[in-house]
Design an enzyme around this catalytic site. Structure first.
Site, mmCIF file in Angstrom:
data_model
loop_
_atom_site.group_PDB
_atom_site.id
_atom_site.type_symbol
_atom_site.label_atom_id
_atom_site.label_comp_id
_atom_site.label_asym_id
_atom_site.label_seq_id
_atom_site.Cartn_x
_atom_site.Cartn_y
_atom_site.Cartn_z
ATOM 1 N N LYS A 18 -2.767 -6.040 9.916
ATOM 2 C CA LYS A 18 -3.531 -4.990 9.322
ATOM 3 C C LYS A 18 -5.168 -5.588 9.295
ATOM 4 O O LYS A 18 -5.770 -4.936 9.725
ATOM 5 C CB LYS A 18 -3.179 -4.940 7.965
ATOM 6 C CG LYS A 18 -1.977 -4.007 7.809
ATOM 7 C CD LYS A 18 -1.284 -3.963 6.409
ATOM 8 C CE LYS A 18 -0.612 -5.374 6.133
ATOM 9 N NZ LYS A 18 0.135 -5.466 4.786
ATOM 10 N N LYS B 10 -1.420 -11.030 17.708
ATOM 11 C CA LYS B 10 -0.685 -10.843 16.532
ATOM 12 C C LYS B 10 -0.834 -9.415 15.973
ATOM 13 O O LYS B 10 -2.256 -9.083 15.768
ATOM 14 C CB LYS B 10 -1.079 -11.832 15.420
ATOM 15 C CG LYS B 10 0.034 -11.749 14.170
ATOM 16 C CD LYS B 10 -0.744 -12.635 13.017
ATOM 17 C CE LYS B 10 0.008 -12.345 11.924
ATOM 18 N NZ LYS B 10 -0.827 -12.571 10.882
ATOM 19 N N LYS C 293 -9.618 -17.623 6.483
ATOM 20 C CA LYS C 293 -9.965 -16.452 5.608
ATOM 21 C C LYS C 293 -11.414 -16.717 4.819
ATOM 22 O O LYS C 293 -12.124 -15.815 4.653
ATOM 23 C CB LYS C 293 -9.130 -16.601 4.385
ATOM 24 C CG LYS C 293 -7.946 -16.261 4.463
ATOM 25 C CD LYS C 293 -7.655 -14.851 4.105
ATOM 26 C CE LYS C 293 -6.126 -14.374 4.374
ATOM 27 N NZ LYS C 293 -5.862 -13.097 4.923
HETATM 28 P P1 AMP Z 1 2.099 -10.484 5.316
HETATM 29 O O1 AMP Z 1 2.142 -9.024 5.227
HETATM 30 O O2 AMP Z 1 1.027 -11.481 5.662
HETATM 31 O O3 AMP Z 1 2.347 -10.884 3.621
HETATM 32 O O4 AMP Z 1 3.289 -11.135 5.925
HETATM 33 C C1 AMP Z 1 4.723 -11.160 5.718
HETATM 34 C C2 AMP Z 1 5.407 -11.680 6.536
HETATM 35 O O5 AMP Z 1 5.393 -11.003 8.006
HETATM 36 C C3 AMP Z 1 5.290 -12.922 6.904
HETATM 37 O O6 AMP Z 1 6.497 -13.635 7.087
HETATM 38 C C4 AMP Z 1 4.568 -12.985 8.160
HETATM 39 O O7 AMP Z 1 4.643 -14.087 8.860
HETATM 40 C C5 AMP Z 1 5.272 -11.743 8.660
HETATM 41 N N1 AMP Z 1 4.138 -11.304 9.970
HETATM 42 C C6 AMP Z 1 3.303 -10.626 9.692
HETATM 43 N N2 AMP Z 1 2.690 -10.029 10.678
HETATM 44 C C7 AMP Z 1 3.568 -10.492 11.954
HETATM 45 C C8 AMP Z 1 3.379 -10.708 13.190
HETATM 46 N N3 AMP Z 1 2.555 -9.906 13.910
HETATM 47 N N4 AMP Z 1 4.425 -11.340 13.818
HETATM 48 C C9 AMP Z 1 5.347 -11.929 13.309
HETATM 49 N N5 AMP Z 1 5.443 -11.948 11.802
HETATM 50 C C10 AMP Z 1 4.535 -11.151 11.117
#
Ligand code: AMP
Ligand code: TRP
Length: 336
Positions: A200, A197, A114
């Site tokens: 967004k 990965k 970050k």
């Molecule tokens: P976030 O949008 O970062 O709050 O992510 C919410 C959840 O989605 C978390 O458990 C992340 O680990 C999972 N997540 C987000 N992107 C991915 C990805 N490309 N592959 C696996 N898990 C993901």
């Protein structure tokens, strides 16, 4: 996993959710809610590190709740709530901050990433992000946390704080929570742009399939996905972008089709356009029922309100039980 355990997970309301969120996190929620005591929430406080516009934030909280419900999280089985509705979480965050060391937070790979991305906004909330996440998890004394692979460093810190708290105060208030994934271990859902990965922030929108993408958008994004120049001879190793498409195909329910394309690849007869068409078709089919339910819930604010009200009550009941043990261990006891 034997016996009924406590499970906690959350998602930040930072915009539309995508297949990475679905297969990394949400799908597990649906599976776990039948067997365990589950707490799933919208991590709105965590979203504040990037100073979102207030109207967007409110909209995104609602969208995240709608997606939980549309994906099959059942409010009669799991407790669904918004993080900021549970004041015990920030209270626990304060206590955990006293046992969280600056050095270990600075070494956290997500923090390093970050500060590389946003060197102009290295706020204290960003540094202590894993402490707040630990408070989310420990507030229900969770045993399991279904998350994607990117969250494992945070979970490791949560385990450290659970252990440290128990040792410092000579109690066993907190179990050490473990990650959970339906495929055995946490996964990383890849992007369509050749990146490992789907995300967004990391990759461009072209590489991301949102749960709300209409069929024509899904089709277009997939048909433009990154590939390579194709196997030049039989039995060549499969390159990363193609492996990514195969992984996505398996996730959206195209196991057999993926096996077929692997065979074709081995024989060096694969046609990427066919792989992409199949992936697009399977993804569109997979998303259709979720999208229909998203529309239904979006048009039912009354139901959302009821779900959240019930969720807050159950979440706070569990949180208050933990906080009594925590305050007592620390010595914050009432004189009156
Ligand atoms: P976030 O949008 O970062 O709050 O992510 C919410 C959840 O989605 C978390 O458990 C992340 O680990 C999972 N997540 C987000 N992107 C991915 C990805 N490309 N592959 C696996 N898990 C993901
Ligand atoms: N940090 C998680 C993410 O970025 C979201 C989150 C916040 C979370 N608190 C949590 C996940 C507690 C699991 C448990 O995706």
């Amino acid at each position: 996993m034997s016996g009924r355990k406590r499970v906690v997970s959350g998602i930040r309301p930072t915009g539309d959710l995508h297949l990475g969120n679905y297969f990394g996190a949400i799908k597990n929620f649906v599976e776990l809610q039948d067997k365990h005591e589950c707490y799933f929430f919208v991590a709105d406080l965590h979203a504040l590190t990037t100073h979102p516009n207030p109207d967007n934030l409110a909209q995104n909280v609602k969208h995240t709740l709608v997606v939980y419900l549309a994906s099959g999280v059942d409010p009669d089985k799991a407790t669904l709530y918004v993080q900021s509705d549970v004041p015990e979480i920030p209270e626990l965050y304060v206590y955990l901050n006293m046992i969280a060391y600056k050095g270990e937070l600075e070494r956290c790979p997500t923090f390093k990433e970050k500060i590389r991305q946003h060197p102009d906004n290295v706020n204290a909330g960003l540094l202590t992000y894993p402490v707040l996440m630990s408070a989310d998890i420990l507030i229900h004394r969770a045993h399991y946390v279904p998350v994607g692979k990117d969250q494992l460093p945070h979970l490791e810190l949560t385990r450290t704080y659970a252990r440290r708290f128990n040792n410092l105060y000579g109690v066993s208030v907190f179990p050490e929570p473990e990650p959970y994934h339906f495929l055995g271990e946490p996964i990383k859902v890849p992007g369509l742009d050749g990146t490992p990965k789907m995300s967004k922030t990391g990759s461009s929108e072209k590489g991301v399939i949102f749960l709300t993408d209409p069929p024509e958008v899904v089709q277009r994004k997939i048909m433009r996905a990154v590939t390579d120049s194709g196997p030049q001879q039989p039995n060549m190793p499969i390159s990363e972008p193609i492996q990514n498409l195969l992984t996505l195909l398996r996730l959206v329910g195209g196991e057999e089709e993926a096996d077929f394309f692997v065979e074709q690849y081995k024989k060096a007869t694969i046609r990427y356009v066919d792989l992409k068409k199949t992936l697009a078709q399977k993804t569109i089919e997979f998303l259709k029922p979720i999208q229909e339910r998203i529309k239904e819930y979006e048009n039912n604010p009354q139901l959302l309100k009821q779900v959240v009200e019930k969720g807050i009550e159950k979440a706070r009941e569990s949180a208050q039980q933990t906080m009594e043990l925590v305050r007592d261990a620390i010595g914050i006891r009432k004189l009156y």
